[in-house]
Write a protein that holds these residues in place. Structure first.
Motif, PDB file in Angstrom:
ATOM      1  N   ARG A 140       0.830  -1.199   0.000  1.00  0.00           N
ATOM      2  CA  ARG A 140       0.000   0.000   0.000  1.00  0.00           C
ATOM      3  C   ARG A 140       0.876   1.265   0.000  1.00  0.00           C
ATOM      4  O   ARG A 140       1.890   1.339   0.692  1.00  0.00           O
ATOM      5  CB  ARG A 140      -0.902   0.009   1.233  1.00  0.00           C
ATOM      6  CG  ARG A 140      -1.852   1.205   1.308  1.00  0.00           C
ATOM      7  CD  ARG A 140      -2.650   1.185   2.588  1.00  0.00           C
ATOM      8  NE  ARG A 140      -3.464  -0.028   2.676  1.00  0.00           N
ATOM      9  CZ  ARG A 140      -4.151  -0.378   3.759  1.00  0.00           C
ATOM     10  NH1 ARG A 140      -4.109   0.363   4.846  1.00  0.00           N
ATOM     11  NH2 ARG A 140      -4.876  -1.482   3.758  1.00  0.00           N
ATOM     12  N   ALA A 141       0.450   2.262  -0.753  1.00  0.00           N
ATOM     13  CA  ALA A 141       1.172   3.535  -0.813  1.00  0.00           C
ATOM     14  C   ALA A 141       1.102   4.262   0.520  1.00  0.00           C
ATOM     15  O   ALA A 141       0.208   4.022   1.348  1.00  0.00           O
ATOM     16  CB  ALA A 141       0.581   4.411  -1.909  1.00  0.00           C
ATOM     17  N   SER A 143       0.578   7.482   0.843  1.00  0.00           N
ATOM     18  CA  SER A 143      -0.237   8.694   0.749  1.00  0.00           C
ATOM     19  C   SER A 143      -1.693   8.302   0.485  1.00  0.00           C
ATOM     20  O   SER A 143      -1.960   7.351  -0.245  1.00  0.00           O
ATOM     21  CB  SER A 143       0.262   9.599  -0.384  1.00  0.00           C
ATOM     22  OG  SER A 143      -0.017   9.028  -1.651  1.00  0.00           O
ATOM     23  N   GLY A 145      -3.989   9.634  -1.335  1.00  0.00           N
ATOM     24  CA  GLY A 145      -4.408   9.720  -2.725  1.00  0.00           C
ATOM     25  C   GLY A 145      -4.003   8.502  -3.534  1.00  0.00           C
ATOM     26  O   GLY A 145      -4.826   7.909  -4.252  1.00  0.00           O
ATOM     27  N   LEU A 146      -2.744   8.101  -3.436  1.00  0.00           N
ATOM     28  CA  LEU A 146      -2.280   6.929  -4.176  1.00  0.00           C
ATOM     29  C   LEU A 146      -2.905   5.645  -3.633  1.00  0.00           C
ATOM     30  O   LEU A 146      -3.178   4.711  -4.399  1.00  0.00           O
ATOM     31  CB  LEU A 146      -0.758   6.845  -4.126  1.00  0.00           C
ATOM     32  CG  LEU A 146      -0.011   7.801  -5.058  1.00  0.00           C
ATOM     33  CD1 LEU A 146       1.488   7.758  -4.801  1.00  0.00           C
ATOM     34  CD2 LEU A 146      -0.298   7.450  -6.525  1.00  0.00           C
ATOM     35  N   VAL A 149      -6.152   5.241  -5.308  1.00  0.00           N
ATOM     36  CA  VAL A 149      -5.957   4.725  -6.673  1.00  0.00           C
ATOM     37  C   VAL A 149      -5.711   3.222  -6.635  1.00  0.00           C
ATOM     38  O   VAL A 149      -6.255   2.457  -7.443  1.00  0.00           O
ATOM     39  CB  VAL A 149      -4.796   5.461  -7.368  1.00  0.00           C
ATOM     40  CG1 VAL A 149      -4.501   4.821  -8.727  1.00  0.00           C
ATOM     41  CG2 VAL A 149      -5.107   6.941  -7.540  1.00  0.00           C
ATOM     42  N   GLN A 150      -4.889   2.773  -5.690  1.00  0.00           N
ATOM     43  CA  GLN A 150      -4.615   1.344  -5.564  1.00  0.00           C
ATOM     44  C   GLN A 150      -5.892   0.552  -5.274  1.00  0.00           C
ATOM     45  O   GLN A 150      -6.125  -0.507  -5.872  1.00  0.00           O
ATOM     46  CB  GLN A 150      -3.592   1.102  -4.455  1.00  0.00           C
ATOM     47  CG  GLN A 150      -2.188   1.564  -4.788  1.00  0.00           C
ATOM     48  CD  GLN A 150      -1.262   1.396  -3.604  1.00  0.00           C
ATOM     49  OE1 GLN A 150      -1.660   1.590  -2.454  1.00  0.00           O
ATOM     50  NE2 GLN A 150      -0.021   1.025  -3.875  1.00  0.00           N
ATOM     51  N   ARG A 194       6.847   7.931  -7.786  1.00  0.00           N
ATOM     52  CA  ARG A 194       5.714   7.558  -6.948  1.00  0.00           C
ATOM     53  C   ARG A 194       4.519   7.220  -7.824  1.00  0.00           C
ATOM     54  O   ARG A 194       3.798   8.104  -8.291  1.00  0.00           O
ATOM     55  CB  ARG A 194       5.387   8.691  -5.968  1.00  0.00           C
ATOM     56  CG  ARG A 194       6.519   8.946  -4.972  1.00  0.00           C
ATOM     57  CD  ARG A 194       6.237  10.183  -4.116  1.00  0.00           C
ATOM     58  NE  ARG A 194       5.031  10.017  -3.320  1.00  0.00           N
ATOM     59  CZ  ARG A 194       4.988   9.377  -2.141  1.00  0.00           C
ATOM     60  NH1 ARG A 194       6.086   8.837  -1.648  1.00  0.00           N
ATOM     61  NH2 ARG A 194       3.872   9.285  -1.468  1.00  0.00           N
ATOM     62  N   THR A 195       4.341   5.941  -8.088  1.00  0.00           N
ATOM     63  CA  THR A 195       3.207   5.437  -8.848  1.00  0.00           C
ATOM     64  C   THR A 195       2.447   4.446  -7.966  1.00  0.00           C
ATOM     65  O   THR A 195       2.961   4.021  -6.920  1.00  0.00           O
ATOM     66  CB  THR A 195       3.666   4.729 -10.136  1.00  0.00           C
ATOM     67  OG1 THR A 195       4.222   3.441  -9.790  1.00  0.00           O
ATOM     68  CG2 THR A 195       4.713   5.547 -10.876  1.00  0.00           C
ATOM     69  N   PRO A 196       1.246   4.044  -8.350  1.00  0.00           N
ATOM     70  CA  PRO A 196       0.503   3.094  -7.512  1.00  0.00           C
ATOM     71  C   PRO A 196       1.203   1.752  -7.309  1.00  0.00           C
ATOM     72  O   PRO A 196       0.864   1.028  -6.370  1.00  0.00           O
ATOM     73  CB  PRO A 196      -0.810   2.921  -8.297  1.00  0.00           C
ATOM     74  CG  PRO A 196      -0.980   4.193  -9.034  1.00  0.00           C
ATOM     75  CD  PRO A 196       0.407   4.592  -9.442  1.00  0.00           C
ATOM     76  N   SER A 198       4.716   1.326  -7.119  1.00  0.00           N
ATOM     77  CA  SER A 198       6.147   1.504  -6.869  1.00  0.00           C
ATOM     78  C   SER A 198       6.544   1.414  -5.400  1.00  0.00           C
ATOM     79  O   SER A 198       7.705   1.617  -5.060  1.00  0.00           O
ATOM     80  CB  SER A 198       6.607   2.844  -7.432  1.00  0.00           C
ATOM     81  OG  SER A 198       5.987   3.931  -6.778  1.00  0.00           O
TER      82      SER A 198
END
Length: 210
Positions: A140-141, A143, A145-146, A149-150, A194-196, A198
């Motif tokens: 899990r990110a 942040s 927001g990301l 998205v995940q 920083r992508t969903p 990464s």
């Protein structure tokens, strides 16, 4: 229930080689450093861990349910620096005796299993008291927001496209809740940016002695 992802398995075989050349090989090497005795490698995929096992490992039991990946893993086992036995099996029902392994390895696996808690209970079962869980997983990110998205990816097509992979799992917490003691954890971005997909963790957890 059999695991059969013929299209994904072939895509993963190619993608994983790109990831290795992009730096994942170094993370695998660090993950396996210092292991000894008998190791169970769960969801071994196409066997990319095998080349990095240190000589102090006496035996690796590599469990892989997907037929194509298991065949490729067998080829990798033939040239591994330590003895590797590749077997069919599910992470939820490991083909190993209670307390038979000094360590268990999961690399890019806990994102795709159907039931993380059940798999971690199985790992607890097969490990000796004080045995180690070595993990390398995308998670899990950090942040909101990301992470949203995940979760959206997980609720739509991503698991079907990616062999059951889920992007938003909080695997570090799941390991702690499964009565492991985490002794080392590193968080990093791979391949960078920083992508969903990464956000990664790598580390060591120990089975608690009761």
């Amino acid at each position: 229930m059999p695991v059969h992802h013929p299209i994904f398995a072939r895509l993963y075989r190619r993608l994983s080689q790109v990831m290795e050349r992009g730096g994942m090989a170094e993370h695998r090497r660090a993950l396996l450093e210092g292991l000894t005795g008998t190791v169970i490698d769960i969801g071994a995929g196409n066997g990319l861990n095998f080349a990095h096992y240190p000589a102090s490992v006496g035996r690796v039991v590599a469990v892989e349910p997907e037929p194509h990946l298991r065949q490729v893993a067998q080829q990798a086992a033939d040239s591994a620096p330590v003895p590797v036995e590749v077997v069919d099996g599910l992470a939820e029902r490991l083909p190993a005796e209670d307390g038979s392994a000094d360590a268990a390895v999961v690399s890019l696996v806990l994102c795709s299993v159907r039931d993380q808690a059940a798999v971690l209970r199985e790992i607890q079962r097969v490990l000796k008291p004080g045995g180690q869980l070595r993990f390398l997983e995308h998670v899990r990110a950090d942040s909101p927001g990301l992470a949203r998205v995940q979760r959206a990816l997980d609720a739509t097509v991503w698991p079907r496209l990616a062999g059951g992979c889920h992007a938003a799992r909080d695997t570090a917490t799941a390991i702690e809740h499964a009565s492991f003691t985490t002794t080392r954890i590193d968080r990093f971005l791979f391949p960078g940016g920083r992508t969903p997909l990464s956000f990664y963790i790598s580390g060591i957890a120990e089975k608690k002695s009761h």
